[in-house]
Design an enzyme around this catalytic site. Structure first.
Site, PDB file in Angstrom:
ATOM      1  N   GLN A   1      49.115  43.156  37.730  1.00 18.13           N
ATOM      2  CA  GLN A   1      48.907  44.071  36.622  1.00 18.13           C
ATOM      3  C   GLN A   1      49.120  45.492  37.151  1.00 18.13           C
ATOM      4  OE1 GLN A   1      47.888  43.314  33.366  1.00 18.13           O
ATOM      5  NE2 GLN A   1      48.060  45.467  32.850  1.00 18.13           N
TER       6      GLN A   1
ATOM      7  N   ILE B   1      43.352  43.659  32.289  1.00 13.29           N
ATOM      8  CA  ILE B   1      43.307  42.472  33.156  1.00 13.29           C
ATOM      9  C   ILE B   1      44.488  41.562  32.875  1.00 13.29           C
ATOM     10  CG2 ILE B   1      41.963  40.423  33.748  1.00 13.29           C
ATOM     11  CD1 ILE B   1      39.515  42.053  32.544  1.00 13.29           C
ATOM     12  N   CYS B   2      45.102  41.045  33.948  1.00 14.19           N
ATOM     13  CA  CYS B   2      46.165  40.057  33.789  1.00 14.19           C
ATOM     14  C   CYS B   2      45.611  38.703  34.195  1.00 14.19           C
ATOM     15  CB  CYS B   2      47.355  40.440  34.674  1.00 14.19           C
ATOM     16  SG  CYS B   2      48.646  39.208  34.710  1.00 14.19           S
ATOM     17  N   LEU B   3      45.275  37.877  33.219  1.00 14.39           N
ATOM     18  CA  LEU B   3      44.723  36.563  33.523  1.00 14.39           C
ATOM     19  C   LEU B   3      45.120  35.616  32.403  1.00 14.39           C
ATOM     20  CD1 LEU B   3      42.858  34.894  35.395  1.00 14.39           C
ATOM     21  CD2 LEU B   3      40.957  35.538  33.932  1.00 14.39           C
TER      22      LEU B   3
ATOM     23  N   ASN C   1      45.454  42.319  40.068  1.00 12.59           N
ATOM     24  CA  ASN C   1      45.579  41.811  38.696  1.00 12.59           C
ATOM     25  C   ASN C   1      44.778  42.623  37.680  1.00 12.59           C
ATOM     26  OD1 ASN C   1      45.322  39.088  40.674  1.00 12.59           O
ATOM     27  ND2 ASN C   1      47.221  39.390  39.545  1.00 12.59           N
TER      28      ASN C   1
END
Lengths: 95, 249
Positions: B126, B91-93, B83
């Site tokens: 990500q 960052i993929c959150l 991610n």
């Protein structure tokens, strides 16, 4: 003995009836203080309680609800934020 | 005006982070100066992961609309995680984008990142290369993630984490499919329940349904997680869940 009062000064403190020791989750300022845009606490910068039981400075929560990303949800519990009439918070009616 | 208000909250948050020594999170103005709209923060890699012992530095840009818009965070320390982009640190959150709420803080966001390192989510990647490695070859993923932690995040060469891997019996079988540590297995297992009580879910699993499908059905019907505690479901809910499980293959 007779006493004649010539003059007196009175002093009072106040605080909101809810939220004893808590801060507004949005601005992180104490409920008895003001939201970041206000100068004087009290009726000019009142609180708003959601039906979900979460409280905020009115100006803070209104600013959040205006954001599209809020989806109209309470920042705390993500339920739809609907404010409730709270007599304890209502501005006193002018005499 | 608005910006000074924002700075007041950020200053307060930084003081809060500094007074909390237990979390081992550090944060300060990026240029050491007074510009509080650009911060650098760091946190330790979580234990029992390849990131253990490493220190992860995060670059934080605070938008003018903060806290109504989320802080923009990316890793300055390179890391191997599905991610996080292995190239840019992006960052993929969801808590840092669509699921942001103004009651969240810089500290809570950093704690979310720390927890993201413990629970990689390859299905929402990500970095596609890292994600496909985690799914196809978890052993290789663990090894590369560890190498990167040693090389970029100053992690020591040996930790309790690696001892666990070395001693795990599955490691001795060369063609084994499950070459992840027991802790990792338990954690992945726990993650599948998504906060629901295990026994609650297992009552359906025992009927012969897959865990993931049961959890999906629970989420679909919007069943209360009850803080992970077991409880008796109302009959109507039981019916809805079963209908969902039987209705859609």
């Amino acid at each position: 003995m007779k006493v004649k009062i010539i003059k007196w000064n009175s002093v009072a403190t106040w605080r909101w009836k809810i939220a004893y020791d808590d801060v507004c989750g949005i601005c992180q300022v104490h409920f008895d203080g003001t939201c970041p845009t206000c100068k004087y606490p009290g009726d000019d910068c009142s609180l708003l309680s959601g039906k979900c039981g979460h409280n905020f400075h009115m100006h803070c929560i209104v600013e959040w609800i205006k954001q599209e990303s809020s989806k109209g949800q309470c920042p705390m519990c993500r339920q739809k934020f609907e404010w409730k009439d709270n007599p304890a918070l209502a501005a006193p009616t002018p005499a | 005006m608005a910006s000074s208000n924002r700075l007041r909250r950020i200053a307060k948050e930084l003081a809060d982070i500094q007074s909390d020594t237990a979390s081992k999170i550090l944060a300060e103005a990026a240029n050491g100066g007074s510009d509080l709209s650009h911060l650098h923060a760091s946190f330790p890699g979580p234990p029992d992961t390849p990131y253990e012992g490493g220190t992860y530095v995060v670059d934080i840009q605070i938008p003018n609309e903060y806290p109504f818009r989320p802080p923009v965070m990316k890793f300055k320390t390179k890391l191997w995680h599905p991610n996080v982009s292995s190239q840019t640190g992006a960052i993929c959150l969801d808590t840092l984008s669509s699921a942001w709420s103004p009651v969240l803080t810089i500290k809570s966001a950093l704690l979310s990142l720390q927890s993201l390192l413990s629970t990689p989510e390859p299905k929402d990647p990500q970095d596609a290369e890292v994600a496909s490695m985690l799914m196809k070859n978890p052993e290789q993923f663990q090894r590369v993630a560890r190498e990167w932690a040693i090389k970029h995040a100053n992690a020591p060469k040996t930790t309790s984490w690696e001892t666990t891997i070395a001693h795990s019996p599955s490691n001795s079988k060369p063609k084994s499919q499950k070459v992840i540590s027991r802790e990792e297995q338990l954690r992945l297992e726990a993650a599948r329940y998504q906060g629901y009580n295990k026994d609650l879910i297992d009552r359906f699993v025992n009927m012969g349904f897959d865990i993931d499908r049961v959890v999906e059905a629970f989420t679909f019907v919007n069943i209360d997680k009850n803080n992970g505690e077991d409880y008796e479901l109302e009959e109507a809910y039981m019916g809805d869940i079963t209908a969902r499980l039987l209705g859609e293959p």
